[in-house]
Design a protein around this motif. Structure first.
Motif, PDB file in Angstrom:
ATOM      1  N   ASN A   1       4.849 -22.009  37.416  1.00  0.00           N
ATOM      2  CA  ASN A   1       3.836 -21.759  38.452  1.00  0.00           C
ATOM      3  C   ASN A   1       2.442 -21.677  37.860  1.00  0.00           C
ATOM      4  O   ASN A   1       1.454 -21.963  38.513  1.00  0.00           O
ATOM      5  CB  ASN A   1       4.158 -20.448  39.169  1.00  0.00           C
ATOM      6  N   GLY A   2       2.394 -21.272  36.609  1.00  0.00           N
ATOM      7  CA  GLY A   2       1.112 -21.154  35.926  1.00  0.00           C
ATOM      8  C   GLY A   2       1.343 -20.672  34.509  1.00  0.00           C
ATOM      9  O   GLY A   2       2.437 -20.229  34.162  1.00  0.00           O
ATOM     10  N   ALA A   3       0.315 -20.775  33.693  1.00  0.00           N
ATOM     11  CA  ALA A   3       0.440 -20.333  32.306  1.00  0.00           C
ATOM     12  C   ALA A   3      -0.933 -19.990  31.757  1.00  0.00           C
ATOM     13  O   ALA A   3      -1.916 -20.655  32.090  1.00  0.00           O
ATOM     14  CB  ALA A   3       1.082 -21.416  31.449  1.00  0.00           C
ATOM     15  N   THR A   4      -0.986 -18.931  30.971  1.00  0.00           N
ATOM     16  CA  THR A   4      -2.199 -18.708  30.194  1.00  0.00           C
ATOM     17  C   THR A   4      -1.871 -19.043  28.746  1.00  0.00           C
ATOM     18  O   THR A   4      -0.780 -18.755  28.245  1.00  0.00           O
ATOM     19  CB  THR A   4      -2.721 -17.254  30.307  1.00  0.00           C
ATOM     20  N   VAL A   5      -2.822 -19.688  28.112  1.00  0.00           N
ATOM     21  CA  VAL A   5      -2.656 -20.168  26.741  1.00  0.00           C
ATOM     22  C   VAL A   5      -3.849 -19.644  25.952  1.00  0.00           C
ATOM     23  O   VAL A   5      -4.988 -20.053  26.192  1.00  0.00           O
ATOM     24  CB  VAL A   5      -2.617 -21.712  26.701  1.00  0.00           C
TER      25      VAL A   5
END
Lengths: 121, 121
Positions: B66-70
């Motif tokens: 659904n989403g990701a922080t990198v």
């Protein structure tokens, strides 16, 4: 203790601002510390718990810690990582800044025998 | 390229959801991948870019991202770390969950030759 348990001890102490107690309790006497960048006039790699504590004292003397987030431990085998985000004021010029870094710890016989610090230089 | 530049390439691609392109472009053919936990029926350590890509495909088949922080790269010498926080829905039972992990990459001759994933198991 498991790697994760050692890591949790370190994280719990650091969350309470007891970074030095964490070093005293959990670091092996001959721990190897590796910075991403060499501090002025010193090598990036140093050895010994006493040296690590002394460096920590110098760092605290130069920076006021307004707050810190301590995220972890994230384990894998005999190693674990912790993500630190320090909210700091440099005492010399009152400059406010953040220092974010990933610390990688290696455990042997229930003590931390190596720490590697990852951050932008 | 510097370690940091390789790391920035990987982060930029992953921030745009191009994790597979990052693997294709930056992984050495004989990369060693080490998970914190062994997937069902497989060893924690595996070898080869093709194997890594295949595992990534299986992971994507099992999880909707659904989403990701990198967050990164955080370098030190020939290694760098990246902090991933994936917002996922497991396709089998629609369970929504987060997977946060620290990835440690080792670079040699401008390619990533080893990846170690740190997370709670």
């Amino acid at each position: 203790m498991t790697t994760k348990e050692i890591g949790q001890k370190l994280v719990d102490l650091c969350k309470n601002g007891k970074n030095r107690e964490a070093m005293e309790q959990l670091y092996a006497p001959d721990i190897v510390s590796v910075e991403a960048a060499a501090p002025a006039g010193r090598p990036a790699e140093s050895k010994g718990r006493d040296t690590a504590i002394e460096r920590n004292k110098q760092w605290a003397a130069a920076n006021e810690v307004n707050g810190a987030t301590v995220d972890g431990p994230y384990p894998n085998g005999d190693r674990f990582t912790v993500v630190f985000d320090f909210d700091l004021t440099r005492r010399s010029d009152k400059q406010h800044y953040h220092q974010k870094e990933v610390a990688l710890y290696t455990v042997k016989n229930d003590k931390i025998v190596r720490e590697d610090f990852f951050y932008s230089t």
